[in-house]
Scaffold this active site. Sequence first.
Site, PDB file in Angstrom:
ATOM      1  CE  LYS A  32      -4.930   6.177  -5.791  1.00  0.00           C
ATOM      2  NZ  LYS A  32      -4.815   4.391  -6.151  1.00  0.00           N
ATOM      3  CG  HIS A  39     -25.506  25.757  -1.611  1.00  0.00           C
ATOM      4  ND1 HIS A  39     -25.560  25.290  -2.819  1.00  0.00           N
ATOM      5  CD2 HIS A  39     -25.297  27.751  -1.805  1.00  0.00           C
ATOM      6  CE1 HIS A  39     -26.004  26.491  -3.050  1.00  0.00           C
ATOM      7  NE2 HIS A  39     -25.399  27.269  -2.983  1.00  0.00           N
ATOM      8  CB  CYS A  57      -0.349   0.067   1.528  1.00  0.00           C
ATOM      9  SG  CYS A  57      -1.626   1.496   1.718  1.00  0.00           S
TER      10      CYS A  57
HETATM   11  C1  LIG Z   1      -0.894  -0.369  -7.394  1.00  0.00           C
HETATM   12  C2  LIG Z   1      -2.009  -0.927  -6.228  1.00  0.00           C
HETATM   13  C3  LIG Z   1      -2.812   0.399  -6.500  1.00  0.00           C
HETATM   14  C4  LIG Z   1      -3.802   0.320  -5.120  1.00  0.00           C
HETATM   15  N1  LIG Z   1      -4.410   1.105  -4.994  1.00  0.00           N
HETATM   16  C5  LIG Z   1      -5.470   1.061  -3.702  1.00  0.00           C
HETATM   17  C6  LIG Z   1      -5.499   2.109  -2.870  1.00  0.00           C
HETATM   18  O1  LIG Z   1      -5.929   2.720  -3.903  1.00  0.00           O
HETATM   19  N2  LIG Z   1      -6.535   2.218  -1.737  1.00  0.00           N
HETATM   20  C7  LIG Z   1      -6.686   0.363  -1.540  1.00  0.00           C
HETATM   21  O2  LIG Z   1      -7.497   0.291  -0.457  1.00  0.00           O
HETATM   22  N3  LIG Z   1      -6.462  -0.494  -2.073  1.00  0.00           N
HETATM   23  C8  LIG Z   1      -4.847  -0.482  -3.023  1.00  0.00           C
HETATM   24  N4  LIG Z   1      -4.430  -1.033  -3.580  1.00  0.00           N
HETATM   25  C9  LIG Z   1      -4.554  -2.505  -2.503  1.00  0.00           C
HETATM   26  C10 LIG Z   1      -3.658  -2.090  -1.405  1.00  0.00           C
HETATM   27  O3  LIG Z   1      -2.407  -2.046  -1.590  1.00  0.00           O
HETATM   28  C11 LIG Z   1      -3.554  -3.613  -0.511  1.00  0.00           C
HETATM   29  O4  LIG Z   1      -4.731  -4.237  -0.458  1.00  0.00           O
HETATM   30  C12 LIG Z   1      -3.296  -3.926   0.851  1.00  0.00           C
HETATM   31  O5  LIG Z   1      -1.566  -3.630   0.224  1.00  0.00           O
HETATM   32  C13 LIG Z   1      -3.120  -4.862   1.625  1.00  0.00           C
HETATM   33  O6  LIG Z   1      -2.740  -4.520   3.122  1.00  0.00           O
HETATM   34  P1  LIG Z   1      -2.455  -5.589   3.448  1.00  0.00           P
HETATM   35  O7  LIG Z   1      -1.260  -6.176   4.676  1.00  0.00           O
HETATM   36  O8  LIG Z   1      -2.958  -7.276   3.443  1.00  0.00           O
HETATM   37  O9  LIG Z   1      -0.616  -6.424   2.559  1.00  0.00           O
HETATM   38  P2  LIG Z   1       0.626  -5.352   1.981  1.00  0.00           P
HETATM   39  O10 LIG Z   1       0.428  -4.274   2.168  1.00  0.00           O
HETATM   40  O11 LIG Z   1       1.195  -6.678   0.437  1.00  0.00           O
HETATM   41  O12 LIG Z   1       2.158  -5.818   3.379  1.00  0.00           O
HETATM   42  C14 LIG Z   1       1.827  -7.515   3.179  1.00  0.00           C
HETATM   43  C15 LIG Z   1       3.414  -7.062   3.693  1.00  0.00           C
HETATM   44  O13 LIG Z   1       3.870  -8.729   3.713  1.00  0.00           O
HETATM   45  C16 LIG Z   1       5.561  -8.964   3.920  1.00  0.00           C
HETATM   46  N5  LIG Z   1       5.503 -10.137   3.973  1.00  0.00           N
HETATM   47  C17 LIG Z   1       4.989 -11.299   2.900  1.00  0.00           C
HETATM   48  N6  LIG Z   1       5.697 -12.179   3.278  1.00  0.00           N
HETATM   49  C18 LIG Z   1       6.096 -12.276   4.439  1.00  0.00           C
HETATM   50  C19 LIG Z   1       6.837 -12.937   4.978  1.00  0.00           C
HETATM   51  N7  LIG Z   1       7.009 -14.278   5.511  1.00  0.00           N
HETATM   52  N8  LIG Z   1       7.723 -12.420   6.110  1.00  0.00           N
HETATM   53  C20 LIG Z   1       7.540 -11.326   6.310  1.00  0.00           C
HETATM   54  N9  LIG Z   1       7.585 -10.365   5.423  1.00  0.00           N
HETATM   55  C21 LIG Z   1       6.264 -10.737   5.095  1.00  0.00           C
HETATM   56  C22 LIG Z   1       5.370  -8.081   2.629  1.00  0.00           C
HETATM   57  O14 LIG Z   1       6.977  -7.548   2.348  1.00  0.00           O
HETATM   58  C23 LIG Z   1       5.117  -6.194   2.696  1.00  0.00           C
HETATM   59  O15 LIG Z   1       5.396  -5.360   2.595  1.00  0.00           O
HETATM   60  C24 LIG Z   1      -3.776  -1.099  -4.688  1.00  0.00           C
HETATM   61  C25 LIG Z   1      -2.672  -2.013  -4.892  1.00  0.00           C
HETATM   62  C26 LIG Z   1      -1.853  -1.522  -6.178  1.00  0.00           C
HETATM   63  C27 LIG Z   1      -0.782  -2.599  -6.190  1.00  0.00           C
END
Ligand SMILES: Cc1cc2nc3c(=O)[nH]c(=O)nc-3n(C[C@H](O)[C@H](O)[C@H](O)COP(=O)(O)OP(=O)(O)OC[C@H]3O[C@@H](n4cnc5c(N)ncnc54)[C@H](O)[C@@H]3O)c2cc1C
Length: 463
Positions: free
Chosen positions: A51, A442, A42
């Site tokens: 953004k 408004h 994110c």
């Molecule tokens: C281009 C793009 C634009 C987006 N725009 C939006 C938006 O505008 N609004 C919105 O709501 N969502 C948006 N999203 C989606 C949003 O980014 C995700 O839904 C969100 O990041 C999910 O959060 P999370 O905590 O589940 O996982 P993530 O943010 O993916 O974080 C997971 C973390 O876990 C770590 N990890 C994984 N495996 C291991 C391990 N074995 N050991 C230690 N660390 C590990 C990774 O390195 C990562 O840092 C967008 C996604 C993308 C790709």
Amino acid sequence: MAQNFDMVVIGSGPGGYVCAIRGAQLGLKVACIEREHLGGICLNWGCIPTKALLRSAEVFHLMHRAKEFGLSAGQIGYDLGAVVQRSRGVAKQLAGGVGHLLKKNKVTVIMGEATLTAPGKISVKTDKGAEEITGKAIVLATGARARNLPGLEADGDLVWNYKHALQPPRMPKKLLVIGSGAIGIEFASFFNTLGADTTVVEVMDRVLPVEDAEISALAKKQFVKQGMKIIEKATVKKLDRASGKVTAHIEKDGKTETQEFDTVISAVGIVGNVENLGLEKLGAKIDRTHVVTDEYCRTGVEGLYAIGDVAGAPWLAHKASHEGVMVAELIAGQHPHPIKPNSIPGCTYCNPQVASVGLTEEKAKAAGYEIKVGRFPFIGNGKAIALGEPEGLVKTVFDAKTGELLGAHMVGAEVTELIQGYVVGRTLETTEAELMETVFPHPTLSEMMHESVLSAYGRAIHF
Ligand SMILES: Cc1cc2nc3c(=O)[nH]c(=O)nc-3n(C[C@H](O)[C@H](O)[C@H](O)COP(=O)(O)OP(=O)(O)OC[C@H]3O[C@@H](n4cnc5c(N)ncnc54)[C@H](O)[C@@H]3O)c2cc1C
């Protein structure tokens, strides 16, 4: 000797870091493990840097409209490197903030890759070697990554995934975007606004296919007006890569045509990071690429939870954070409510913006509701006209029997900021009566939210 914690969170995205902070606030001894960047996708590669890019495109677009506002702007141009540098700077600033917040809340941050070795036991591969830790509760928040379809794999040169598109090696001249979900259409909007000849191919029957059909159609009309080419109900079967060009084989209505592009962005979905975590050994169930959980994010394995993208759709940062808070509270012995899927808003920051919550008109009908639908166009709103943003629609869907607000769907300027009003309404289980009673300031775009409700009941004033 192993370090022991009450709660260990694996991953520091908006799911993981928020969960860790909430746990610490409730008095738990918490560790958060991260293998790459604090803040996850994110902050580093998703919501925030996109953004920032889109803001540059918006300002650029407005500069071209300067004359309309009685202004003049000469030599309008851009420096893609500087645009990207700003986006990376914004991402860096916010990711740094996450480190600060975790520290302030006394969460132990361990940088390394985590694997579950036994119930409650984790091995972390760090720069200094393996570290063993234990957690009475373990929360998987490992997120997701770009899906690579065979033949459409990103290579960083001719074919990009979102990470490449966020740090583009060049400005595409002729761009193909495969997939018109939020990620695909935001990049299409960005590059199209900066002047790329942009084509979007979508396998479903419309762009932004999860949105209300009427909203998708209005958004498409604007994209086309801005010069984008949209090919729906079509599949990119193959990409032939040669020096500096890609030939895409696009199948539609049983016929395959070829078109040449210099750049392709593959935005065909994401897959959960479920591999190499030791999940199978513990007996956690995986369905395709996500960990199966119940409404409280429990995996069925004692003390093991999964939140955010790794636990499946919708893949949204605010869903991940909300689940993170709920799970931390559950682990701390509180009694939180599970998240209601129909109350999770979705926002897409293309031009025009799109935002929604709850059931679409089609889904409400399919669910057997007798409905009342309200519509209010931007052209009927004073603030929209003053802003020079007369295109758009605010649509509301009500249960005709009870007056419950079932869904709200919007397209147009700033709707990603407006939608939250209706989300609060859904949380409060509001009906048309309270919404009609509410006083809206408004002149604001929010007045359209009022008028849309009034329109569902034949009472709109300004249209
Ligand atoms: C281009 C793009 C634009 C987006 N725009 C939006 C938006 O505008 N609004 C919105 O709501 N969502 C948006 N999203 C989606 C949003 O980014 C995700 O839904 C969100 O990041 C999910 O959060 P999370 O905590 O589940 O996982 P993530 O943010 O993916 O974080 C997971 C973390 O876990 C770590 N990890 C994984 N495996 C291991 C391990 N074995 N050991 C230690 N660390 C590990 C990774 O390195 C990562 O840092 C967008 C996604 C993308 C790709």
